[in-house]
Motif scaffolding. Sequence first.
Motif, PDB file in Angstrom:
ATOM      1  N   SER A 155       0.833  -1.209   0.000  1.00  0.00           N
ATOM      2  CA  SER A 155       0.000   0.000   0.000  1.00  0.00           C
ATOM      3  C   SER A 155       0.862   1.251   0.000  1.00  0.00           C
ATOM      4  CB  SER A 155      -0.922   0.026   1.218  1.00  0.00           C
ATOM      5  OG  SER A 155      -1.874  -0.988   1.151  1.00  0.00           O
ATOM      6  N   LEU A 156       1.920   1.246   0.818  1.00  0.00           N
ATOM      7  CA  LEU A 156       2.827   2.392   0.853  1.00  0.00           C
ATOM      8  C   LEU A 156       3.486   2.580  -0.507  1.00  0.00           C
ATOM      9  CD1 LEU A 156       4.433   4.646   2.323  1.00  0.00           C
ATOM     10  CD2 LEU A 156       6.191   2.923   2.659  1.00  0.00           C
ATOM     11  N   GLU A 157       3.982   1.515  -1.082  1.00  0.00           N
ATOM     12  CA  GLU A 157       4.672   1.625  -2.368  1.00  0.00           C
ATOM     13  C   GLU A 157       3.739   2.146  -3.461  1.00  0.00           C
ATOM     14  OE1 GLU A 157       6.817  -2.006  -3.162  1.00  0.00           O
ATOM     15  OE2 GLU A 157       7.786  -1.909  -1.190  1.00  0.00           O
ATOM     16  N   LYS A 158       2.501   1.699  -3.455  1.00  0.00           N
ATOM     17  CA  LYS A 158       1.525   2.190  -4.432  1.00  0.00           C
ATOM     18  C   LYS A 158       1.237   3.673  -4.215  1.00  0.00           C
ATOM     19  CE  LYS A 158      -3.058   1.161  -6.223  1.00  0.00           C
ATOM     20  NZ  LYS A 158      -4.259   0.334  -6.110  1.00  0.00           N
ATOM     21  N   LEU A 159       1.085   4.061  -2.963  1.00  0.00           N
ATOM     22  CA  LEU A 159       0.827   5.461  -2.628  1.00  0.00           C
ATOM     23  C   LEU A 159       1.999   6.342  -3.041  1.00  0.00           C
ATOM     24  CD1 LEU A 159      -0.763   6.933   0.441  1.00  0.00           C
ATOM     25  CD2 LEU A 159       1.572   7.585  -0.054  1.00  0.00           C
ATOM     26  N   VAL A 160       3.216   5.895  -2.768  1.00  0.00           N
ATOM     27  CA  VAL A 160       4.416   6.660  -3.100  1.00  0.00           C
ATOM     28  C   VAL A 160       4.523   6.865  -4.616  1.00  0.00           C
ATOM     29  CG1 VAL A 160       6.940   6.451  -3.185  1.00  0.00           C
ATOM     30  CG2 VAL A 160       5.729   6.138  -1.021  1.00  0.00           C
ATOM     31  N   GLU A 161       4.259   5.835  -5.372  1.00  0.00           N
ATOM     32  CA  GLU A 161       4.321   5.942  -6.831  1.00  0.00           C
ATOM     33  C   GLU A 161       3.335   6.982  -7.356  1.00  0.00           C
ATOM     34  OE1 GLU A 161       6.353   4.678  -9.156  1.00  0.00           O
ATOM     35  OE2 GLU A 161       7.549   3.840  -7.528  1.00  0.00           O
ATOM     36  N   SER A 198       2.281   9.693  -5.662  1.00  0.00           N
ATOM     37  CA  SER A 198       2.434  10.994  -5.002  1.00  0.00           C
ATOM     38  C   SER A 198       3.611  11.767  -5.590  1.00  0.00           C
ATOM     39  CB  SER A 198       2.664  10.798  -3.495  1.00  0.00           C
ATOM     40  OG  SER A 198       1.560  10.158  -2.910  1.00  0.00           O
ATOM     41  N   GLU A 199       3.292  12.846  -6.291  1.00  0.00           N
ATOM     42  CA  GLU A 199       4.344  13.664  -6.890  1.00  0.00           C
ATOM     43  C   GLU A 199       5.225  14.338  -5.851  1.00  0.00           C
ATOM     44  OE1 GLU A 199       2.393  16.406  -9.524  1.00  0.00           O
ATOM     45  OE2 GLU A 199       2.590  15.017 -11.202  1.00  0.00           O
ATOM     46  N   GLU A 200       4.699  14.605  -4.678  1.00  0.00           N
ATOM     47  CA  GLU A 200       5.481  15.288  -3.665  1.00  0.00           C
ATOM     48  C   GLU A 200       6.551  14.408  -3.029  1.00  0.00           C
ATOM     49  OE1 GLU A 200       1.417  15.808  -2.271  1.00  0.00           O
ATOM     50  OE2 GLU A 200       2.055  14.060  -3.387  1.00  0.00           O
ATOM     51  N   THR A 241      11.664  11.366   1.223  1.00  0.00           N
ATOM     52  CA  THR A 241      11.903  12.790   1.072  1.00  0.00           C
ATOM     53  C   THR A 241      10.692  13.372   0.374  1.00  0.00           C
ATOM     54  OG1 THR A 241      14.249  12.319   0.773  1.00  0.00           O
ATOM     55  CG2 THR A 241      13.505  14.536   0.190  1.00  0.00           C
ATOM     56  N   VAL A 242      10.120  14.421   0.973  1.00  0.00           N
ATOM     57  CA  VAL A 242       8.876  15.006   0.476  1.00  0.00           C
ATOM     58  C   VAL A 242       9.075  16.508   0.304  1.00  0.00           C
ATOM     59  CG1 VAL A 242       6.452  15.453   1.071  1.00  0.00           C
ATOM     60  CG2 VAL A 242       7.485  13.235   1.609  1.00  0.00           C
ATOM     61  N   VAL A 243       8.570  17.051  -0.804  1.00  0.00           N
ATOM     62  CA  VAL A 243       8.562  18.503  -0.993  1.00  0.00           C
ATOM     63  C   VAL A 243       7.137  19.007  -0.855  1.00  0.00           C
ATOM     64  CG1 VAL A 243      10.616  18.667  -2.448  1.00  0.00           C
ATOM     65  CG2 VAL A 243       8.387  18.294  -3.516  1.00  0.00           C
ATOM     66  N   ALA A 244       7.014  20.213  -0.359  1.00  0.00           N
ATOM     67  CA  ALA A 244       5.688  20.807  -0.177  1.00  0.00           C
ATOM     68  C   ALA A 244       5.804  22.319  -0.235  1.00  0.00           C
ATOM     69  CB  ALA A 244       5.091  20.373   1.164  1.00  0.00           C
ATOM     70  N   GLU A 245       4.660  22.938  -0.457  1.00  0.00           N
ATOM     71  CA  GLU A 245       4.594  24.399  -0.544  1.00  0.00           C
ATOM     72  C   GLU A 245       4.985  25.056   0.781  1.00  0.00           C
ATOM     73  OE1 GLU A 245       0.979  27.515  -1.202  1.00  0.00           O
ATOM     74  OE2 GLU A 245       1.011  25.743  -2.497  1.00  0.00           O
ATOM     75  N   ASP A 246       4.431  24.519   1.882  1.00  0.00           N
ATOM     76  CA  ASP A 246       4.655  25.127   3.191  1.00  0.00           C
ATOM     77  C   ASP A 246       4.423  24.077   4.270  1.00  0.00           C
ATOM     78  OD1 ASP A 246       1.853  24.863   3.286  1.00  0.00           O
ATOM     79  OD2 ASP A 246       1.553  26.950   2.722  1.00  0.00           O
ATOM     80  N   LEU A 247       4.551  24.485   5.533  1.00  0.00           N
ATOM     81  CA  LEU A 247       4.366  23.544   6.648  1.00  0.00           C
ATOM     82  C   LEU A 247       2.958  22.963   6.694  1.00  0.00           C
ATOM     83  CD1 LEU A 247       6.370  25.289   9.509  1.00  0.00           C
ATOM     84  CD2 LEU A 247       6.964  23.204   8.269  1.00  0.00           C
ATOM     85  N   ASP A 248       1.966  23.781   6.378  1.00  0.00           N
ATOM     86  CA  ASP A 248       0.587  23.271   6.349  1.00  0.00           C
ATOM     87  C   ASP A 248       0.442  22.158   5.320  1.00  0.00           C
ATOM     88  OD1 ASP A 248      -0.271  24.989   8.348  1.00  0.00           O
ATOM     89  OD2 ASP A 248      -0.956  26.528   6.939  1.00  0.00           O
ATOM     90  N   SER A 249       1.107  22.296   4.197  1.00  0.00           N
ATOM     91  CA  SER A 249       1.041  21.266   3.154  1.00  0.00           C
ATOM     92  C   SER A 249       1.740  19.982   3.590  1.00  0.00           C
ATOM     93  CB  SER A 249       1.658  21.781   1.855  1.00  0.00           C
ATOM     94  OG  SER A 249       0.957  22.902   1.390  1.00  0.00           O
ATOM     95  N   VAL A 250       2.831  20.107   4.328  1.00  0.00           N
ATOM     96  CA  VAL A 250       3.498  18.915   4.874  1.00  0.00           C
ATOM     97  C   VAL A 250       2.553  18.213   5.829  1.00  0.00           C
ATOM     98  CG1 VAL A 250       5.410  18.067   6.305  1.00  0.00           C
ATOM     99  CG2 VAL A 250       5.833  19.872   4.625  1.00  0.00           C
TER     100      VAL A 250
END
Length: 163
Positions: free
Chosen positions: A90-96, A98-100, A116-125
Amino acid sequence: MKKNAPSETLDETDVQILRHLQDDGRLSNAKLAQRVALSETPCWHRLRKLESEGYIQSYQAMLDRRKLGLGELAFISLNFSPHTAEAFASLEKLVEASEEVLTCHRVTGEADFVMTVVAEDLDSVRDFIDTVLRSLPNVATIRTSLSLREVKFSSRLPLPGAR
């Protein structure tokens, strides 16, 4: 030969081609041939061989995440309990999907996975953690570290031979 050792068919010219393409993936075949001291046709054949053998997986531009409004870089560790193949799948499918998520690794040590995740701001994280990661089955703990300063960012791999 070691499992992950370079192929015995990778010679110094191939390494030079890889090195130049890591520096500038937009090099024309003519410029690449000139830099590795080959004529264009043999250079083109070597390049196609490196691609077909999987040494070159793709070509892409390195983008500045901040200029694209992605100011936060987070390192997220996940632990699962119990450990099940279904939860990991499930995690691997979700990661694939998720663009972030830039990277995700199953690791040894305290965590089961680190991403490693990128996001617009802390709220987005926070939203990503709350709405995406917490929806996974068997997630026991989620730990997040935020990047305070990026010291080095590269996708260049060390290549055999002289630098």
